[in-house]
Design an enzyme around this catalytic site. Sequence first.
Site, short mmCIF file in Angstrom:
data_model
loop_
_atom_site.label_atom_id
_atom_site.label_comp_id
_atom_site.label_asym_id
_atom_site.label_seq_id
_atom_site.Cartn_x
_atom_site.Cartn_y
_atom_site.Cartn_z
N GLU A 1 9.85 -4.61 -7.92
CA GLU A 1 8.86 -4.57 -8.99
C GLU A 1 9.52 -4.46 -10.37
O GLU A 1 9.09 -5.11 -11.33
CB GLU A 1 7.93 -3.37 -8.77
CG GLU A 1 6.64 -3.44 -9.53
CD GLU A 1 5.61 -4.35 -8.87
OE1 GLU A 1 5.90 -4.90 -7.79
OE2 GLU A 1 4.52 -4.51 -9.45
N CYS B 1 1.31 -8.39 -10.82
CA CYS B 1 0.20 -7.54 -11.29
C CYS B 1 0.63 -6.51 -12.31
O CYS B 1 -0.18 -6.09 -13.14
CB CYS B 1 -0.50 -6.88 -10.11
SG CYS B 1 0.58 -5.92 -9.03
N GLY C 1 -2.33 -2.76 -5.08
CA GLY C 1 -1.28 -3.71 -5.43
C GLY C 1 -0.37 -4.04 -4.27
O GLY C 1 0.34 -5.05 -4.29
N ARG D 1 -2.52 -16.10 13.06
CA ARG D 1 -3.26 -15.22 13.94
C ARG D 1 -4.77 -15.41 13.81
O ARG D 1 -5.52 -15.29 14.75
CB ARG D 1 -2.91 -13.77 13.62
CG ARG D 1 -2.69 -12.89 14.82
CD ARG D 1 -2.43 -11.51 14.32
NE ARG D 1 -3.03 -11.42 12.98
CZ ARG D 1 -2.81 -10.45 12.12
NH1 ARG D 1 -2.00 -9.49 12.46
NH2 ARG D 1 -3.36 -10.45 10.94
N HIS E 1 -3.39 -0.55 -12.79
CA HIS E 1 -2.02 -0.14 -13.08
C HIS E 1 -1.98 0.43 -14.49
O HIS E 1 -2.37 -0.24 -15.46
CB HIS E 1 -1.06 -1.34 -12.99
CG HIS E 1 -0.85 -1.86 -11.60
ND1 HIS E 1 -1.31 -1.23 -10.47
CD2 HIS E 1 -0.18 -2.96 -11.14
CE1 HIS E 1 -0.95 -1.91 -9.39
NE2 HIS E 1 -0.28 -2.97 -9.77
#
Lengths: 350, 350, 350, 350
Positions: free
Chosen positions: A203, A150, A181, A41, A244
């Site tokens: 995750e 992460c 994240g 795009r 985190h």
Amino acid sequence: MPHAKTPVGVLGATGVVGQRLLSLLEAHPWFEPVWLAASDRSRGAIYGEAVRWHLASPLPAAAAGMELQPAAPEGCPARLVFSALDSGPAAELEPRFAAAGHLVISNASALRMRPDVPLLIPEVNPEHLALLRQQREYAQRGGVVTNPNCSTVGLAMALAPLERAFGVEQVFVTTLQAISGAGYPGVASLDILANVVPYIAGEEEKLETESGKILGTLQSQGGVVPANIAISAQCNRVPVLEGHTEAVAVKLRRHAPLAEVRDALARFRGRPQELKLPTAPASPLRIAGGADRPQPRRDVEAGGGMTVTVGRLRPCRLLDYKFVVLSHNTLRGAAGAALLNAELIHAEGW
Amino acid sequence: MPHAKTPVGVLGATGVVGQRLLSLLEAHPWFEPVWLAASDRSRGAIYGEAVRWHLASPLPAAAAGMELQPAAPEGCPARLVFSALDSGPAAELEPRFAAAGHLVISNASALRMRPDVPLLIPEVNPEHLALLRQQREYAQRGGVVTNPNCSTVGLAMALAPLERAFGVEQVFVTTLQAISGAGYPGVASLDILANVVPYIAGEEEKLETESGKILGTLQSQGGVVPANIAISAQCNRVPVLEGHTEAVAVKLRRHAPLAEVRDALARFRGRPQELKLPTAPASPLRIAGGADRPQPRRDVEAGGGMTVTVGRLRPCRLLDYKFVVLSHNTLRGAAGAALLNAELIHAEGW
Amino acid sequence: MPHAKTPVGVLGATGVVGQRLLSLLEAHPWFEPVWLAASDRSRGAIYGEAVRWHLASPLPAAAAGMELQPAAPEGCPARLVFSALDSGPAAELEPRFAAAGHLVISNASALRMRPDVPLLIPEVNPEHLALLRQQREYAQRGGVVTNPNCSTVGLAMALAPLERAFGVEQVFVTTLQAISGAGYPGVASLDILANVVPYIAGEEEKLETESGKILGTLQSQGGVVPANIAISAQCNRVPVLEGHTEAVAVKLRRHAPLAEVRDALARFRGRPQELKLPTAPASPLRIAGGADRPQPRRDVEAGGGMTVTVGRLRPCRLLDYKFVVLSHNTLRGAAGAALLNAELIHAEGW
Amino acid sequence: MPHAKTPVGVLGATGVVGQRLLSLLEAHPWFEPVWLAASDRSRGAIYGEAVRWHLASPLPAAAAGMELQPAAPEGCPARLVFSALDSGPAAELEPRFAAAGHLVISNASALRMRPDVPLLIPEVNPEHLALLRQQREYAQRGGVVTNPNCSTVGLAMALAPLERAFGVEQVFVTTLQAISGAGYPGVASLDILANVVPYIAGEEEKLETESGKILGTLQSQGGVVPANIAISAQCNRVPVLEGHTEAVAVKLRRHAPLAEVRDALARFRGRPQELKLPTAPASPLRIAGGADRPQPRRDVEAGGGMTVTVGRLRPCRLLDYKFVVLSHNTLRGAAGAALLNAELIHAEGW
């Protein structure tokens, strides 16, 4: 006369991690971005117009004027290519770039668990870079090196000195993860404002498997034998911008007094510190200052976002010790991780 | 002609929990607040002027016009007195009220762990009310009954059916707690906006000890033998208004298939449901509907804030099962808990 | 025997406003949803499975089991059809439904400013319903009735009694608008967490033009002459869940003392209160209780979300008076507005 | 050999503004903090232990080890003393320090509107420093210089070039102010999380009066004749950490085309830029880049927090132009403002 900088490319340059990368590369002593690519795009657009810049620091002027290129190896002049792609496009594009002779420094999850792909934290397992030699299906000079998810980085870095000094047998980890994240647009504000979402797709699996590979042993005949650590993860999204936070409990193979455990964490250093890599923090781990620390908003910038902060180290009623880990998810957990990988590769002459 | 309602008093009426209590009592079929007390500073003031009302529901008109009384048993016309005091004042005042013949229904932590004080969840351990008989140092008719800490309630309610059906041996719990749990002014916005504070003073100790007493066995000669469950807790404050989310892992004494565990949770009922107590929800526990639930903002009002929601039940790599628990910290975890205790006491004729 | 309820349809049933509508219709005394439609993607699915339910109140059981229909008039059995569509689809679909004989009660902006379409607030301009007679291009029984934009409602309702009593000449309004006004997924959390976005596309224009039509005069020969009020608007998005707060300053045509202005606001009533429409609040406007009110989180539920709260009425150094207006953007500003329009239409026999 | 730095003192060193000051002074080329004082409670403590550090940047090591002194001029070795006190203590202490010969650079509101006290923005009214000569009741060398309220700075800086070029007659301003403006603990999280508080005590009065003095004309016989600008302000607290956003509308004395107004804003420079003061940004005002900017989280750090960002400049239906102003409330609006004042005083040899 100064040496010319090494040209690098960036795949996925317009996303949250791509922006962090370009910001880190703006004044980098070794690397210079010369080729940016984004989704179909955006192709052909000028970077500064195509990007929705999220950072408080300004958009780097050099990048702002660059034209976005098609995401294909043809025409990419840089051997070193950072990939800040999503997992889907990464699975298709990263092997193509490697086959064309590029060294892909990837933040994507697509190839992380492949036996011949290094899953690298330069302070923890720099020797895993040798796996690059096994990437035989790629052209002679190409290859893929990945950094962890992460939420894995902070955990694996805190476990590394414990594994070395005492052995780690079991780990409980519950995460409180920042919205950055999830990229952009990522998490809808209606889902997370004044709320907790106790689920992040895929995750927990990453957190339970990646650390074993990172802390695993490189075999002379190739491959990595994962460290024998049983990890159970529970992942939550919270209304935090960066950082985190992870509540961790560990069972050690050899029980040690708290002071010894604290020392192991505080003294942890690795190759990036020896080599004084440009993005390496003085201390990869630090012990937080206060009883109610680390906190994402107040501690996430430690070491330029590359130092992981550990706090509240205390005995656990079930395992040995509990503590809290905080890491910057888009720096140490993504863009900074990839950059440090590239610096290690560069410094060690790959 | 309708029966007259039972008059009740409220200690700590201006705080966050006191407000919830008065709101719940506004249209209560059995109880009617006739006496309100707050700190010395507010004494003599009219409630509606002294209170900083926090709830979205309007301040009850009857309470608005009442005069705040000195926080002392002299002059308190109600036998049943709710205590929404902080722990410090509660330690001094609750025994005085009990000695003067009042039945104190307390939300404070001060006396919870005393051997002769019931730490009550009506669905879980209604038989512990018998401890009231041991409160001999108090006047014949007085006594103190407590409800658990706001972070304990959800955990203990989720553990109760598992303890009954399978036995519970070990529990890991990491909390993500709402700011309303700290009262008003409580948590400073500079501390919690877009942040996590991985520490709440005294909270982990409460969470690790209260559940054992609640799930413990009443002895015929008096006292409670705590359930033999080892609990390790890690407590965090998050920017959420109402609802404590808890990531839990449990090891059962008898392993059971997941469907059986789910059934035990979903079918849990207790005395309040049998007796159809006014504040009792139809189901004290319910299984959340979606893969990313429960979420505080979307699930906390279940059962009028008295139903605890359990979600994401799944196997654990280290213990047996993991799940997420959500409970309303100022209703099921405080004001509603106290009110349900009072209803049980009233219904069982103490 | 009770009368059967009037069947109604809902276009855009899965969106934020559609959900609010179905929640309000669940126990409605007059209307019963029998036909639900959503975007092509959801068609054929069961509502309870296709919707991502956002409200704290549970998904209505009856709606949960209904099949989503194609968004076309063919096969829609209800004459009364609510439209909670986005503006684009509304521009195409609403005229088709009207042409097919349906009375479309629309929350969309597409047709609001058409000369023959009533832009209705039942308390303010119920006589504008007569515009329905002018919708000649539609089939005999069909037509479209609209409610204002969510940020217009609060302003127009506060201006209405002032316009009647004193005339309003000039208005400054700065809004602080909730994220739910943007639908779902709507505003990305990375854009709004701990942030302000001082721009909402098209919003200032709506706010500056819609009030004039609402407060305008119906002409006997058709059409509405807008009220002669000059409005200047500045719109901001803030991290609030529900409730648009508006800082307003007004210049009156006839200056009046503050007490008189306050009285005009507090005494405001309209047709819905006369007719005791089911969704009508006892007071469409109320004066907030405290010096720092109204606040969205604490006042937005007034009158079941249908009462607009005005506070901080005080003199202005430039115009006559300043005040703060708060309205519930998805109830009084969307779903509740549409429902009240439908109730007025039903009660007045259209 | 480098020149020794000028020693400075800090009153109110432990508060939010005091922390910002010490952070800015850490590597300052001219000034060096040698004396810190805080409230009686902290006196005698070591700064690093007494302070609850709020900033993401680390506590300066030099300050960390300093002992907190009594807040009295006796024993303060520095002539230049910054005051980050609250208004109450400032009213009593600042005159005492001035009388003892100290030059007090104050962020407090207590003395701002006194006729002989400069209310200074170095880019706007550096000549007002001459008022220091009128502070006759103080000892010969002492005096007090103040900076404006945090919400005034952004407005006054945006008005300054307009007043110079076109004259400003009327101003409407509605603020959306960050929580850090209220200090610590300041705003309770229960009051502001997912909420707006449409009232800040005393703030509207400051905003309506201070700009007139700042933009006023110094009289040769002493005193300042305020600029003849009528300002009407409405102040709101929003859940933002740093950065006051202000929606402004202005009526100019001489109407000018939009491009000319934009130019006047963009070209604005002042004495600090001429003198290249260490804390002066290259541009005191800048025009924001995007249609939805400025945003506090993304633009507040412009110019190290010392550049005010203006965006959305557009015509107004009632006055001439509308725009949005963003300024960093604890840097340009407090600590940075005081420091820039001190730098001007130092550079101009007072």
